[in-house]
Write an enzyme that holds these catalytic residues in place. Sequence first.
Site, mmCIF file in Angstrom:
data_model
loop_
_atom_site.group_PDB
_atom_site.id
_atom_site.type_symbol
_atom_site.label_atom_id
_atom_site.label_comp_id
_atom_site.label_asym_id
_atom_site.label_seq_id
_atom_site.Cartn_x
_atom_site.Cartn_y
_atom_site.Cartn_z
ATOM 1 N N ARG A 51 -65.708 3.803 -43.583
ATOM 2 C CA ARG A 51 -66.698 4.131 -44.607
ATOM 3 C C ARG A 51 -66.175 4.028 -46.031
ATOM 4 O O ARG A 51 -66.818 3.486 -46.915
ATOM 5 C CB ARG A 51 -67.194 5.579 -44.461
ATOM 6 C CG ARG A 51 -68.446 5.730 -43.675
ATOM 7 C CD ARG A 51 -68.400 7.055 -42.990
ATOM 8 N NE ARG A 51 -67.238 7.069 -42.130
ATOM 9 C CZ ARG A 51 -67.239 6.624 -40.878
ATOM 10 N NH1 ARG A 51 -68.331 6.192 -40.344
ATOM 11 N NH2 ARG A 51 -66.132 6.621 -40.148
ATOM 12 N N THR A 52 -65.005 4.601 -46.272
ATOM 13 C CA THR A 52 -64.552 4.671 -47.658
ATOM 14 C C THR A 52 -64.330 3.267 -48.210
ATOM 15 O O THR A 52 -64.847 2.912 -49.273
ATOM 16 C CB THR A 52 -63.280 5.534 -47.777
ATOM 17 O OG1 THR A 52 -63.556 6.800 -47.194
ATOM 18 C CG2 THR A 52 -62.870 5.725 -49.221
ATOM 19 N N LYS A 80 -42.762 -5.112 -46.204
ATOM 20 C CA LYS A 80 -41.463 -5.727 -46.546
ATOM 21 C C LYS A 80 -40.625 -4.762 -47.373
ATOM 22 O O LYS A 80 -39.529 -5.100 -47.806
ATOM 23 C CB LYS A 80 -41.684 -7.003 -47.366
ATOM 24 C CG LYS A 80 -42.479 -8.070 -46.675
ATOM 25 C CD LYS A 80 -42.601 -9.268 -47.622
ATOM 26 C CE LYS A 80 -43.552 -10.308 -47.079
ATOM 27 N NZ LYS A 80 -43.886 -11.303 -48.112
ATOM 28 N N ARG A 101 -55.921 4.096 -50.841
ATOM 29 C CA ARG A 101 -55.702 5.137 -49.821
ATOM 30 C C ARG A 101 -54.270 5.019 -49.325
ATOM 31 O O ARG A 101 -53.792 3.904 -49.076
ATOM 32 C CB ARG A 101 -56.677 4.959 -48.673
ATOM 33 C CG ARG A 101 -56.317 5.812 -47.470
ATOM 34 C CD ARG A 101 -57.397 5.834 -46.438
ATOM 35 N NE ARG A 101 -58.549 6.588 -46.901
ATOM 36 C CZ ARG A 101 -59.575 6.916 -46.122
ATOM 37 N NH1 ARG A 101 -59.588 6.559 -44.856
ATOM 38 N NH2 ARG A 101 -60.589 7.608 -46.594
ATOM 39 N N HIS A 129 -59.318 13.976 -51.590
ATOM 40 C CA HIS A 129 -60.195 12.827 -51.316
ATOM 41 C C HIS A 129 -61.419 12.973 -52.235
ATOM 42 O O HIS A 129 -62.518 13.279 -51.792
ATOM 43 C CB HIS A 129 -60.585 12.850 -49.838
ATOM 44 C CG HIS A 129 -61.228 11.598 -49.327
ATOM 45 N ND1 HIS A 129 -61.679 10.572 -50.151
ATOM 46 C CD2 HIS A 129 -61.508 11.204 -48.055
ATOM 47 C CE1 HIS A 129 -62.198 9.623 -49.390
ATOM 48 N NE2 HIS A 129 -62.110 9.976 -48.129
#
Length: 308
Positions: A51-52, A80, A101, A129
């Site tokens: 969703r986000t 890496k 995120r 959030h």
Amino acid sequence: MKHLLDSMDLSIQDIDDLINLAIHIKNNRTMYRDVCKYKKLATLFYEPSTRTRLSFEAAMLELGGSVLGFSSANSSSASKGESVADTIRVVSSYADIVAMRHPLEGAPMVASRFSRIPIINAGDGGHNHPTQTLTDLLTIKSEKGRLDNITIGMCGDLKFGRTVHSLAKAMCRYENVKFVFISPKELRVPDYLKDELKEHNFTNYTETESLEMAIPELDILYMTRVQKERFFNEADYIRLKDSYILDMEKMSLAKSDMAILHPLPRVNEISVKVDNDPRALYFKQAEYGKYIRMALICRLLEVETYEN
Ligand code: NCD
């Protein structure tokens, strides 16, 4: 507002402004379809999301902009060994705004120090959030008509659940709000959150293990998933994962207009039978998430809007 890293970066006035703009955008979508033309949103997702990430991308596309990015750390140079600081320095010259995120608390804050473009925290570890909080507030305001005079129960994993931490901090500033924290002992809200509530002179909360006992007084029930990925051992997760299951029997104890919210994804903490109850608002809530993110992108990019 240059970045959005924590729900407390937003004043009550900022929240009102974003909610008003989101509602205006929702009701006048064609007016906004070009406002971000030639602007690019980079979605840097080092942790899974449906969703986000997709609502951010849909939001930018509906504003006439475009999107680029990655959806897992494995597919980026993080695998890496590249640091967030180096990645963001580079992305600053490829995009106009970033939604990030990350599994580590504070990573978006670090990014903001090295960035020449606005950074939006799309969830950092168990910490915060803020765009989910804005989604929750827009849902509550639209469906209940107010953000004050509310008793809200937050149920499930209150220890690791960043959506709860973020929402509690934002809501404790409204008049006559009461929190009922419903969790097993092991998953109670962390002390640091209680300290932050205290700093805002907020003490109007109770803690309980019983959803049945708490449910009758609630105006809103905010259900959450037990956050499997943040447990240190699997045995604890298995023991606690089924602590609460909201079913129709429990719903029969609730007010006839109690709203059920959930940031999603749901695992099994809400029985699918509850989905047909008119009090179940979680899918509608996900839709509100797109409009509030459209509003936020407009504000951070300082584009012209038409709400007044
Ligand atoms: C939440 C999150 O990522 O914290 N999901 C979301 O953004 N809608 C809740 C969760 O994962 O349980």
